[in-house]
Scaffold this motif. Sequence first.
Motif, PDB file in Angstrom:
ATOM      1  N   ASN A   9       0.881  -1.157   0.000  1.00 55.57           N
ATOM      2  CA  ASN A   9       0.000   0.000   0.000  1.00 55.57           C
ATOM      3  C   ASN A   9       0.926   1.215   0.000  1.00 55.57           C
ATOM      4  OD1 ASN A   9      -2.067   1.812   0.198  1.00 55.57           O
ATOM      5  ND2 ASN A   9      -2.676   1.234   2.261  1.00 55.57           N
ATOM      6  N   LEU A  10       0.876   2.005  -1.068  1.00 55.39           N
ATOM      7  CA  LEU A  10       1.788   3.131  -1.234  1.00 55.39           C
ATOM      8  C   LEU A  10       1.250   4.370  -0.538  1.00 55.39           C
ATOM      9  CD1 LEU A  10       2.390   2.450  -4.981  1.00 55.39           C
ATOM     10  CD2 LEU A  10       4.092   2.184  -3.174  1.00 55.39           C
ATOM     11  N   ARG A  11       2.082   4.934   0.332  1.00 55.24           N
ATOM     12  CA  ARG A  11       1.707   6.149   1.060  1.00 55.24           C
ATOM     13  C   ARG A  11       2.950   7.004   1.249  1.00 55.24           C
ATOM     14  NH1 ARG A  11      -1.494   4.687   6.311  1.00 55.24           N
ATOM     15  NH2 ARG A  11      -1.413   6.947   6.379  1.00 55.24           N
ATOM     16  N   ASP A  12       2.811   8.292   1.048  1.00 49.86           N
ATOM     17  CA  ASP A  12       3.953   9.185   1.199  1.00 49.86           C
ATOM     18  C   ASP A  12       4.261   9.482   2.661  1.00 49.86           C
ATOM     19  OD1 ASP A  12       1.419  10.759   0.864  1.00 49.86           O
ATOM     20  OD2 ASP A  12       2.751  12.398   1.458  1.00 49.86           O
ATOM     21  N   SER A  13       3.307   9.267   3.545  1.00 53.89           N
ATOM     22  CA  SER A  13       3.459   9.629   4.947  1.00 53.89           C
ATOM     23  C   SER A  13       2.799   8.583   5.840  1.00 53.89           C
ATOM     24  CB  SER A  13       2.805  10.993   5.184  1.00 53.89           C
ATOM     25  OG  SER A  13       2.658  11.266   6.551  1.00 53.89           O
ATOM     26  N   THR A  14       3.267   8.506   7.073  1.00 56.91           N
ATOM     27  CA  THR A  14       2.639   7.603   8.037  1.00 56.91           C
ATOM     28  C   THR A  14       1.430   8.247   8.702  1.00 56.91           C
ATOM     29  OG1 THR A  14       4.128   8.369   9.771  1.00 56.91           O
ATOM     30  CG2 THR A  14       4.769   6.372   8.575  1.00 56.91           C
ATOM     31  N   TYR A  15       1.205   9.503   8.403  1.00 52.42           N
ATOM     32  CA  TYR A  15       0.070  10.200   9.003  1.00 52.42           C
ATOM     33  C   TYR A  15      -1.021  10.433   7.969  1.00 52.42           C
ATOM     34  CZ  TYR A  15      -2.758  13.791  11.225  1.00 52.42           C
ATOM     35  OH  TYR A  15      -3.806  14.509  11.723  1.00 52.42           O
ATOM     36  N   GLU A  16      -0.945  11.522   7.275  1.00 52.86           N
ATOM     37  CA  GLU A  16      -1.974  11.873   6.318  1.00 52.86           C
ATOM     38  C   GLU A  16      -1.327  12.104   4.961  1.00 52.86           C
ATOM     39  OE1 GLU A  16      -4.752  15.706   5.896  1.00 52.86           O
ATOM     40  OE2 GLU A  16      -5.111  14.536   7.717  1.00 52.86           O
ATOM     41  N   SER A  17      -1.846  11.454   3.949  1.00 51.19           N
ATOM     42  CA  SER A  17      -1.274  11.562   2.619  1.00 51.19           C
ATOM     43  C   SER A  17      -1.513  12.945   2.030  1.00 51.19           C
ATOM     44  CB  SER A  17      -1.888  10.494   1.714  1.00 51.19           C
ATOM     45  OG  SER A  17      -1.200  10.447   0.488  1.00 51.19           O
ATOM     46  N   ASP A  18      -0.517  13.434   1.317  1.00 46.59           N
ATOM     47  CA  ASP A  18      -0.590  14.720   0.638  1.00 46.59           C
ATOM     48  C   ASP A  18      -0.555  14.448  -0.871  1.00 46.59           C
ATOM     49  OD1 ASP A  18       1.389  16.951  -0.680  1.00 46.59           O
ATOM     50  OD2 ASP A  18       0.020  17.851   0.796  1.00 46.59           O
ATOM     51  N   ASP A  19      -1.558  14.940  -1.594  1.00 47.39           N
ATOM     52  CA  ASP A  19      -1.650  14.655  -3.026  1.00 47.39           C
ATOM     53  C   ASP A  19      -0.411  15.082  -3.793  1.00 47.39           C
ATOM     54  OD1 ASP A  19      -4.134  13.474  -2.760  1.00 47.39           O
ATOM     55  OD2 ASP A  19      -5.247  15.273  -3.350  1.00 47.39           O
ATOM     56  N   LYS A  20       0.126  16.249  -3.468  1.00 45.56           N
ATOM     57  CA  LYS A  20       1.324  16.736  -4.163  1.00 45.56           C
ATOM     58  C   LYS A  20       2.514  15.804  -3.906  1.00 45.56           C
ATOM     59  CE  LYS A  20       4.332  20.740  -4.595  1.00 45.56           C
ATOM     60  NZ  LYS A  20       4.703  22.045  -4.071  1.00 45.56           N
ATOM     61  N   GLU A  21       2.716  15.441  -2.652  1.00 45.29           N
ATOM     62  CA  GLU A  21       3.815  14.531  -2.306  1.00 45.29           C
ATOM     63  C   GLU A  21       3.601  13.151  -2.927  1.00 45.29           C
ATOM     64  OE1 GLU A  21       6.767  15.135  -0.753  1.00 45.29           O
ATOM     65  OE2 GLU A  21       6.137  17.232  -0.889  1.00 45.29           O
ATOM     66  N   MET A  22       2.356  12.694  -2.919  1.00 45.29           N
ATOM     67  CA  MET A  22       2.064  11.377  -3.493  1.00 45.29           C
ATOM     68  C   MET A  22       2.335  11.381  -4.998  1.00 45.29           C
ATOM     69  SD  MET A  22       1.321   8.515  -2.257  1.00 45.29           S
ATOM     70  CE  MET A  22       1.457   7.057  -3.242  1.00 45.29           C
ATOM     71  N   ASN A  23       2.038  12.465  -5.668  1.00 40.72           N
ATOM     72  CA  ASN A  23       2.334  12.562  -7.103  1.00 40.72           C
ATOM     73  C   ASN A  23       3.833  12.507  -7.367  1.00 40.72           C
ATOM     74  OD1 ASN A  23      -0.308  12.619  -8.002  1.00 40.72           O
ATOM     75  ND2 ASN A  23      -0.456  14.847  -7.834  1.00 40.72           N
ATOM     76  N   ILE A  24       4.627  13.087  -6.477  1.00 41.23           N
ATOM     77  CA  ILE A  24       6.088  13.006  -6.600  1.00 41.23           C
ATOM     78  C   ILE A  24       6.539  11.562  -6.424  1.00 41.23           C
ATOM     79  CG2 ILE A  24       8.268  13.678  -5.515  1.00 41.23           C
ATOM     80  CD1 ILE A  24       6.891  16.406  -4.886  1.00 41.23           C
ATOM     81  N   VAL A  25       5.995  10.884  -5.416  1.00 40.17           N
ATOM     82  CA  VAL A  25       6.323   9.474  -5.180  1.00 40.17           C
ATOM     83  C   VAL A  25       5.968   8.638  -6.402  1.00 40.17           C
ATOM     84  CG1 VAL A  25       5.621   7.415  -3.863  1.00 40.17           C
ATOM     85  CG2 VAL A  25       6.162   9.545  -2.662  1.00 40.17           C
ATOM     86  N   LEU A  26       4.767   8.830  -6.932  1.00 43.67           N
ATOM     87  CA  LEU A  26       4.331   8.045  -8.088  1.00 43.67           C
ATOM     88  C   LEU A  26       5.198   8.311  -9.308  1.00 43.67           C
ATOM     89  CD1 LEU A  26       0.488   8.380  -7.642  1.00 43.67           C
ATOM     90  CD2 LEU A  26       1.871   6.317  -7.279  1.00 43.67           C
ATOM     91  N   SER A  27       5.575   9.557  -9.510  1.00 41.46           N
ATOM     92  CA  SER A  27       6.452   9.892 -10.630  1.00 41.46           C
ATOM     93  C   SER A  27       7.797   9.178 -10.507  1.00 41.46           C
ATOM     94  CB  SER A  27       6.660  11.414 -10.683  1.00 41.46           C
ATOM     95  OG  SER A  27       7.538  11.753 -11.713  1.00 41.46           O
TER      96      SER A  27
END
Length: 134
Positions: A9-27
């Motif tokens: 399960n991909l998540r940029d943070s252990t707290y609350e996911s941020d769409d901008k950060e998640m887009n960086i991760v996905l890229s």
Amino acid sequence: MVEYYGWINLRDSTYESDDKEMNIVLSKLYSYISKYKLNDISGLVNLHKVNGSYQLLVTGNTNHLSQDVIDIFNLCEFIAEIAKGSYGLLYIRNDESEDAFNEFEVFVLARGKIKKEKDPFLSPCIPVIEDDEE
């Protein structure tokens, strides 16, 4: 033979996911998959979105420990580095391993780290899932 099965399960943070950060991760993840040609391996690498969450599924089977399997493990390590909130499991069975020929090795991804654990469900493979030679 080496077989592997995994989900993350991909998540940029252990707290609350941020769409901008998640887009960086996905890229970064799409670039990594492309760079190492992971869509061309003998198994399956499937990155998809379900109900707002991103998931990665991997599975495969090779005759011997090959670069394909190493690449999948390296992919998990890469995810641990770039997406600290991700979590999941990678099961590997290598019947040529000196230490683990009769068991699944379980790699647990959580909080940016991967640790190896004992499998309590399918190991030892003989007799849990297979019969011994008679």
